[in-house]
Enzyme design. Structure first.
Site, short mmCIF file in Angstrom:
data_model
loop_
_atom_site.label_atom_id
_atom_site.label_comp_id
_atom_site.label_asym_id
_atom_site.label_seq_id
_atom_site.Cartn_x
_atom_site.Cartn_y
_atom_site.Cartn_z
N ARG A 14 -70.84 38.34 -7.72
CA ARG A 14 -70.83 39.80 -7.53
C ARG A 14 -69.61 40.40 -8.22
O ARG A 14 -69.68 41.51 -8.74
CB ARG A 14 -70.87 40.14 -6.04
CG ARG A 14 -72.22 39.69 -5.46
CD ARG A 14 -72.60 40.40 -4.23
NE ARG A 14 -72.75 41.82 -4.41
CZ ARG A 14 -72.66 42.70 -3.43
NH1 ARG A 14 -72.43 42.29 -2.21
NH2 ARG A 14 -72.82 43.98 -3.67
N CYS A 55 -78.12 36.97 0.32
CA CYS A 55 -77.02 37.89 0.00
C CYS A 55 -75.88 37.78 1.00
O CYS A 55 -74.75 38.16 0.69
CB CYS A 55 -77.54 39.32 -0.07
SG CYS A 55 -78.12 39.96 1.51
N ASP A 111 -83.26 37.16 3.77
CA ASP A 111 -82.18 38.03 4.26
C ASP A 111 -82.33 38.11 5.77
O ASP A 111 -83.36 37.71 6.33
CB ASP A 111 -82.33 39.43 3.61
CG ASP A 111 -81.16 40.37 3.92
OD1 ASP A 111 -80.13 39.89 4.44
OD2 ASP A 111 -81.29 41.58 3.67
N HIS A 134 -80.16 48.31 -2.00
CA HIS A 134 -78.90 47.60 -2.24
C HIS A 134 -78.89 47.13 -3.69
O HIS A 134 -78.93 45.94 -4.00
CB HIS A 134 -78.80 46.41 -1.27
CG HIS A 134 -77.42 45.84 -1.15
ND1 HIS A 134 -76.32 46.38 -1.79
CD2 HIS A 134 -76.95 44.76 -0.46
CE1 HIS A 134 -75.25 45.66 -1.48
NE2 HIS A 134 -75.60 44.68 -0.68
N ARG A 155 -70.82 53.00 0.58
CA ARG A 155 -71.77 52.28 1.46
C ARG A 155 -72.04 53.20 2.64
O ARG A 155 -71.13 53.52 3.40
CB ARG A 155 -71.19 50.95 1.95
CG ARG A 155 -72.04 50.36 3.06
CD ARG A 155 -71.74 48.93 3.37
NE ARG A 155 -72.17 48.06 2.28
CZ ARG A 155 -72.28 46.73 2.40
NH1 ARG A 155 -71.97 46.13 3.53
NH2 ARG A 155 -72.67 46.01 1.38
N GLN A 201 -76.36 44.45 -5.31
CA GLN A 201 -76.64 43.08 -4.89
C GLN A 201 -77.71 42.45 -5.78
O GLN A 201 -77.56 41.34 -6.29
CB GLN A 201 -77.12 43.09 -3.43
CG GLN A 201 -77.54 41.72 -2.90
CD GLN A 201 -76.34 40.81 -2.66
OE1 GLN A 201 -75.40 41.20 -1.99
NE2 GLN A 201 -76.37 39.61 -3.21
N1 NVA Z 1 -80.25 43.81 4.80
C1 NVA Z 1 -78.88 43.60 5.16
C2 NVA Z 1 -78.04 43.37 3.94
C3 NVA Z 1 -76.60 43.10 4.21
C4 NVA Z 1 -75.79 42.92 2.96
C5 NVA Z 1 -78.39 44.78 5.94
O1 NVA Z 1 -78.67 45.91 5.57
O2 NVA Z 1 -77.73 44.58 6.96
N1 CP Z 2 -74.15 40.98 0.58
C1 CP Z 2 -73.34 42.00 0.91
O1 CP Z 2 -73.50 43.13 0.48
O2 CP Z 2 -72.34 41.64 1.75
P1 CP Z 2 -71.37 42.61 2.53
O3 CP Z 2 -72.21 43.37 3.54
O4 CP Z 2 -70.40 41.69 3.19
O5 CP Z 2 -70.73 43.56 1.57
#
Ligand code: NVA
Ligand code: CP
Length: 288
Positions: free
Chosen positions: A273, A247, A207, A114, A87, A117
């Protein structure tokens, strides 16, 4: 595969290993440059259920953070591990790792996408609706320029489903992505009116307005989205059996009533997931 494995372990405990123990002895190294709750836990549980193990690293506890090269780090990860999940706050870094690593690499969220997800969400949708996603109307309300919607747009082309997007004009998907969709005959329809976007939907997604990587005026962005909150009024525009997905984590983009209401499937979505990560890991290690 995800569905079969899910059904097959109905009476097992979280960390009991699937009977065929397919990834016995395998190690996944997962590294986080950004916070994570679900991705971290689901990959950990997934590899455990497949008989392997996970090592979770924070990027700042590696020599990489103090100047060891990315190329050497990638070589070391390949020496010790069987798969690498990252990540990251940089798409460039993901590409660099991919260039230097000799084991499968999984994108566990980047600024631009992502994918794990969205694959999991397709699994959840098909599980609930008992239909292929290509037969359903999917709707996205909110920021149409973040990692999750980018991956959903790509998926809409690959899995051939209708995708309505309801967002403010300023936050529509980027031109190059839309041109790619057009070239590949994607079925994406953009509205600046939420109710029109939600019309006849089988699934409504949203989201957070502010994503982890957003480096903008947050107060202004939140204000720009004041008419794009998913409320019961929006749910009422969709089909009667519409499901609501998010998500997580959530912000102000959805009302509590919808989030905790009868259309919401967010907890199942998060749990699933685990099952989809298992298929991803099996695929990466040639065991699918
Ligand atoms: N769009 C959000 C997704 C988190 C899982 C972010 O990037 O913060
Ligand atoms: N939805 C998701 O990816 O959650 P986290 O950021 O908690 O991993």
């Amino acid at each position: 595969n995800a569905k079969k494995r899910k059904i097959n372990r109905k009476n097992l405990n979280t960390l009991d290993v699937d009977r065929d123990n397919p990834l016995k002895g395998k190690l996944i190294i997962q590294m986080f440059e950004k916070v994570s709750t679900r991705t971290r836990l689901s990959f950990y549980i997934a590899i455990k259920q497949l008989g392997g193990s996970a090592l979770t690293l924070r990027s700042d506890e590696l020599h990489l953070a103090k100047g060891e090269s990315l190329a050497d780090t990638a070589k070391i990860l390949s020496t010790y591990g069987n798969a690498f999940m990252l990540r990251t706050d940089s798409d460039e870094k993901l590409k660099e790792f991919k260039k230097h690593i000799n084991i499968p690499i999984i994108n566990g969220l980047s600024p631009s996408s992502h994918p794990t997800q969205v694959l999991s969400d397709i699994f959840t949708i098909e599980e609930i609706k008992k239909k292929p996603i290509s037969k359903l109307n999917i709707c996205w309300i909110g920021d149409a320029n973040n990692n999750v919607i980018n991956s959903l747009i790509v998926a809409s082309v690959k899995f051939s489903f209708n995708l309505n997007i309801g967002c403010p004009k300023k936050y529509e998907p980027k031109k190059p992505l839309l041109s790619w969709v057009k070239k590949n005959r994607g079925k994406i329809y953009i509205f600046n009116d939420v109710k029109k976007a939600a019309n006849n939907a089988d699934v409504i997604f949203t989201d957070k307005v502010i994503s982890m990587n957003d480096k903008i005026n947050k107060a202004k962005k939140i204000k720009d989205f004041r008419n794009f909150t998913v409320t019961t009024k929006i749910i009422d525009c969709a089909k009667k059996d519409v499901i609501f997905l998010h998500c997580l984590p959530r912000g102000s983009e959805v009302s509590n009533e919808v989030f905790l209401g009868k259309h919401s499937k967010v907890w199942l979505q998060a749990l699933n997931r685990v099952y989809l990560q298992k298929s991803i890991l099996l695929y990466c290690l040639d065991k699918l």
